[in-house]
Write a protein that holds these residues in place. Structure first.
Motif: not given
Length: 479
Positions: A448-454
């Motif tokens: 579920p990670e979004t790009l900002r979390e990546v």
């Protein structure tokens, strides 16, 4: 006793965490309900999904619980979920989202993948009973099958589910209402295909239907987006004939209502709490990372490199338009990342041939593509932007009609019939911007990670950051 019973449906959809309109919506819902109930009418208040959007700091900091708090204070009775609730929250967070909800969530086509059971926070349908009127409500959301499955859910195709449920409920209810986060075109199709469905309250495609549309005996209604309007459907039920005698729809402009002061105060307090939570530096940047939509940037290259690393691919691709604000040297907080990369977009991987990759990259550098305005599928920016890459070195003819001369993949010439693993963004799998990508195989979604979390994970990798400042695109003047 009057021959006709009047039912009012007040509905909203696709607020996308536009909290500024919510205190006015609360006033509209309350004042209308009070007026109509004084007259002895029946009233239901519903939301059709995407009330939450994690691009807002309050929704991000609380994983949507601020939205539930707002809905509680606004007097909603029923809701279904949109894709922003369903696939931008982890399964754990979605399971927790409605713990304090004072309204009933309806999801007719969503089940837990492991247990094949209804989510514990929702019901598949409900029958709301007034003194002399029974109203059945169903709720369906758009079936992004791969994304939901990656999150631990099973999402069913809606039409068979709706048909079966309406057939089962028709004898138990006087009026059947579908809360549909499927989109206008699908709603019109459902209206034609399902017998016995009286009203479809729609969402997802942000259509503004001033007076609804009557299709094959079903009223289809939708209120646009961001809370600009509250929808009102009015139904007249003939008690003697046991049928609907009248059906109409209209929209109330939210700006015409004063703010609910208590709700406004609640939202302000939530804003303060979110600021304290998210704007706390977790690392330091040694160099600025600047946005640039029409050219290669180190920030774009770093995003592409981060996606490549996250997906374990040979190549990373990401459009520069995803980056909306510079990251400045010094302390970096998650709030900074939210402002820069607010999209509920995640990484994915796909296998392409060298020929497909070349074709996609050729398309990506055309001026009409670089400057193309984008909407939907999670994108919260303005334009596509320059295609950022990692694992590639590309020489191309610049100018009005750019053309790629040669591509190296990790130091070796691109081979047309060789397969390459490419990490990119899941938005491209839905918006069909690059047909060659859709021809790829072995698609994998990294949810579920979004790009900002990546980026929050990779930004501490100093080697990855330093390499991002090395050029990947070499322009060659036209001969």
């Amino acid at each position: 006793m009057a021959d006709t019973c009047t039912l009012h449906l007040l509905h909203t959809n696709d607020l996308h965490s536009h909290f500024a309109t919510m205190p006015r919506i609360a006033t509209c819902l309350r004042t209308c309900r009070e007026e109509w109930e004084r007259s002895g009418d029946c009233v239901l208040t519903v939301d059709i999904g995407d009330h939450m959007d994690r691009m807002d700091i309050k929704s991000e900091a609380t994983y949507g619980k601020t939205n539930v708090g707002v809905m509680n204070r606004s007097g909603y009775q029923y809701a279904t979920i949109g894709n922003n609730e369903g696939i931008t929250l982890t399964k754990e967070k979605l399971d927790q989202l409605y713990e304090e909800a004072m309204f009933t969530v309806i999801t007719t086509n969503l089940h837990d993948a492991a247990s094949c059971t209804q989510p514990q926070w929702a019901v598949p349908y409900t029958i709301h009973e007034f003194a002399d009127l029974r109203v059945a409500l169903l709720g369906v959301t758009i079936p992004f099958v791969s994304s939901y499955r990656s999150m631990g859910w099973e999402i069913a195709e809606p039409l068979p589910v709706i048909q079966a449920q309406v057939a089962a409920l028709r004898s138990q209810a006087d009026v059947i209402v579908l809360l549909s986060h499927l989109g206008y075109q699908t709603d019109c199709w459902v209206a034609q295909e399902v017998d016995g469905l009286d009203v479809i309250l729609g969402a997802h495609t942000h259509h503004t239907l001033l007076h609804g549309e009557h299709i094959a005996g079903t009223l289809v209604a939708q209120t646009g987006r961001f809370g600009e309007y509250v929808g009102h459907v009015k139904l007249g039920w003939d008690r003697d004939a046991k049928r609907l005698a009248s059906v109409s729809a209209e929209l109330f402009a939210t700006k015409d209502y004063p703010e609910d002061e208590q709700l406004r105060s609640f939202i302000e307090k939530e804003q303060e709490a979110a600021q304290k939570k998210l704007f706390h530096p977790f690392t330091n940047l040694e160099h600025d990372l600047q946005v640039g939509w029409s050219e290669e940037t180190a920030f774009g290259s770093f995003l592409a490199a981060s996606i490549r690393k996250w997906t374990g691919a040979e190549i990373g691709l990401a459009n520069g338009g995803l980056l909306l604000a510079d990251l400045h040297r010094g302390g970096l907080s998650f709030g900074d990342l939210l402002q820069s990369i607010p999209h509920p977009i995640s990484a994915c991987a796909v296998t392409l041939t060298g020929e497909q990759l070349m074709s996609m990259l050729e398309q990506s550098i055309q001026p009409e593509m670089v400057h193309r305005e984008l909407r939907g599928y999670g994108f919260r920016g303005k334009v596509e932007g320059w295609m950022a890459v990692d694992g590639l070195y590309i020489r191309y003819i610049a100018g009005e009609h750019p053309h790629i001369l040669e591509i190296e993949v990790n130091g070796k010439p691109l081979v047309a019939d060789q397969e390459y693993r490419v990490g990119t963004v899941d938005m491209f799998m839905y918006n069909r911007l690059f047909p060659d990508l859709l021809q790829g195989t072995h698609i994998q979604f990294f949810l579920p990670e979004t790009l900002r979390e990546v980026i929050a994970r990779t930004v501490t990798d100093q080697a990855l950051l330093q390499n991002a400042f090395l050029p990947r695109w070499e322009p060659v003047p036209s001969p």
